[in-house]
Design a protein around this motif. Structure first.
Motif, mmCIF file in Angstrom:
data_model
loop_
_atom_site.group_PDB
_atom_site.id
_atom_site.type_symbol
_atom_site.label_atom_id
_atom_site.label_comp_id
_atom_site.label_asym_id
_atom_site.label_seq_id
_atom_site.Cartn_x
_atom_site.Cartn_y
_atom_site.Cartn_z
ATOM 1 N N ARG A 56 0.831 -1.216 0.000
ATOM 2 C CA ARG A 56 0.000 0.000 0.000
ATOM 3 C C ARG A 56 0.860 1.258 0.000
ATOM 4 N NH1 ARG A 56 -3.427 -3.088 3.516
ATOM 5 N NH2 ARG A 56 -2.516 -2.138 5.362
ATOM 6 N N LEU A 57 2.002 1.214 0.705
ATOM 7 C CA LEU A 57 2.903 2.364 0.763
ATOM 8 C C LEU A 57 3.476 2.670 -0.619
ATOM 9 C CD1 LEU A 57 4.499 4.457 2.410
ATOM 10 C CD2 LEU A 57 6.195 2.707 2.843
ATOM 11 N N MET A 58 3.845 1.639 -1.351
ATOM 12 C CA MET A 58 4.404 1.856 -2.692
ATOM 13 C C MET A 58 3.347 2.412 -3.641
ATOM 14 S SD MET A 58 7.214 -1.143 -3.245
ATOM 15 C CE MET A 58 6.269 -2.554 -2.710
ATOM 16 N N LYS A 59 2.082 2.014 -3.455
ATOM 17 C CA LYS A 59 1.009 2.579 -4.276
ATOM 18 C C LYS A 59 0.772 4.041 -3.923
ATOM 19 C CE LYS A 59 -1.601 -1.615 -5.246
ATOM 20 N NZ LYS A 59 -2.823 -2.369 -4.948
ATOM 21 N N LEU A 60 0.810 4.349 -2.623
ATOM 22 C CA LEU A 60 0.582 5.729 -2.176
ATOM 23 C C LEU A 60 1.705 6.667 -2.602
ATOM 24 C CD1 LEU A 60 -0.787 5.421 1.473
ATOM 25 C CD2 LEU A 60 -1.903 6.518 -0.438
ATOM 26 N N ALA A 61 2.937 6.137 -2.699
ATOM 27 C CA ALA A 61 4.096 6.975 -3.005
ATOM 28 C C ALA A 61 3.997 7.581 -4.395
ATOM 29 C CB ALA A 61 5.374 6.166 -2.862
ATOM 30 N N GLY A 62 3.397 6.873 -5.331
ATOM 31 C CA GLY A 62 3.193 7.413 -6.674
ATOM 32 C C GLY A 62 4.497 7.730 -7.370
ATOM 33 N N SER A 63 4.661 8.985 -7.792
ATOM 34 C CA SER A 63 5.844 9.389 -8.553
ATOM 35 C C SER A 63 7.096 9.481 -7.687
ATOM 36 C CB SER A 63 5.591 10.735 -9.227
ATOM 37 O OG SER A 63 5.384 11.734 -8.252
ATOM 38 N N ARG A 64 6.945 9.421 -6.375
ATOM 39 C CA ARG A 64 8.118 9.458 -5.484
ATOM 40 C C ARG A 64 8.799 8.098 -5.395
ATOM 41 N NH1 ARG A 64 4.596 12.486 -1.012
ATOM 42 N NH2 ARG A 64 3.221 10.867 -1.762
ATOM 43 N N LEU A 65 8.221 7.077 -6.008
ATOM 44 C CA LEU A 65 8.756 5.718 -5.953
ATOM 45 C C LEU A 65 9.639 5.466 -7.172
ATOM 46 C CD1 LEU A 65 8.427 3.020 -4.310
ATOM 47 C CD2 LEU A 65 6.793 2.376 -6.057
ATOM 48 N N THR A 66 10.856 4.920 -6.939
ATOM 49 C CA THR A 66 11.736 4.554 -8.044
ATOM 50 C C THR A 66 11.403 3.134 -8.496
ATOM 51 O OG1 THR A 66 13.451 3.647 -6.611
ATOM 52 C CG2 THR A 66 13.574 6.014 -7.107
ATOM 53 N N ILE A 96 3.573 6.417 5.734
ATOM 54 C CA ILE A 96 3.523 5.058 6.283
ATOM 55 C C ILE A 96 2.266 4.880 7.135
ATOM 56 C CG2 ILE A 96 4.684 3.399 7.789
ATOM 57 C CD1 ILE A 96 7.343 4.633 6.872
ATOM 58 N N ARG A 97 1.893 5.913 7.899
ATOM 59 C CA ARG A 97 0.670 5.825 8.710
ATOM 60 C C ARG A 97 -0.567 5.661 7.832
ATOM 61 N NH1 ARG A 97 2.948 10.472 11.581
ATOM 62 N NH2 ARG A 97 4.174 9.610 13.281
ATOM 63 N N GLN A 98 -0.598 6.367 6.705
ATOM 64 C CA GLN A 98 -1.726 6.230 5.787
ATOM 65 C C GLN A 98 -1.771 4.823 5.202
ATOM 66 O OE1 GLN A 98 -1.517 9.214 2.745
ATOM 67 N NE2 GLN A 98 -1.795 10.907 4.177
ATOM 68 N N ALA A 99 -0.598 4.264 4.894
ATOM 69 C CA ALA A 99 -0.542 2.917 4.312
ATOM 70 C C ALA A 99 -0.896 1.852 5.341
ATOM 71 C CB ALA A 99 0.847 2.650 3.747
#
Length: 139
Positions: A56-66, A96-99
């Motif tokens: 879920r964190l990687m989905k929330l990160a969006g464009s901030r994820l490499t 992280i809390r949101q995820a």
């Protein structure tokens, strides 16, 4: 250890910080001092995160994820390096809390008999209103 939620804690060694020069106004100060912070956190390989939270964190990160699963957060709004570090860390922890919050699963329900009857009654009423607007027939 940084306590994110009561059940999730991440180690400080998992967070990598690098300091770069901030863009924008600031005169000579901005050209000399590296006050912007680039915070990197490997969400995919973090032992402190449960697997579902990491996904879920990687989905929330969006464009901030490499492509490697590393989340990169850049903070440069403040003039001091210390405040930018605090802001970047707080943004990561909030992500992280949101995820960590599990989404509610929607349980599909059937419409009640009364709601079906109300819907059909409103359709009949609307139909009669519209038919009343038409030109009179040749009867």
């Amino acid at each position: 250890m940084i306590q994110v939620t009561p059940s999730i804690a991440i180690d400080e060694s998992e967070i990598e910080e690098s300091f770069v020069r901030a863009s924008g106004p600031g005169g000579q100060h901005v050209n000399k001092v590296s006050s912007a912070v680039q915070l990197k956190f490997d969400a995919r390989r973090s032992p402190g995160l449960p697997n579902d939270v990491a996904i879920r964190l990687m989905k929330l990160a969006g464009s901030r994820l490499t492509l490697d699963g590393v989340i990169v957060i850049v903070a440069q709004a403040q003039r001091s390096q210390k405040r930018n570090r605090e802001e970047a860390l707080e943004r990561l922890l909030e992500l992280i809390r949101q995820a960590a919050v599990r989404p509610q699963i929607r349980r599909p329900t059937k419409p009640t008999k009364a709601s079906k009857e109300r819907r059909l009654a409103s359709k009949d009423k609307r139909s009669s209103v519209k038919s009343g607007r038409s030109k009179p027939g040749m009867d």
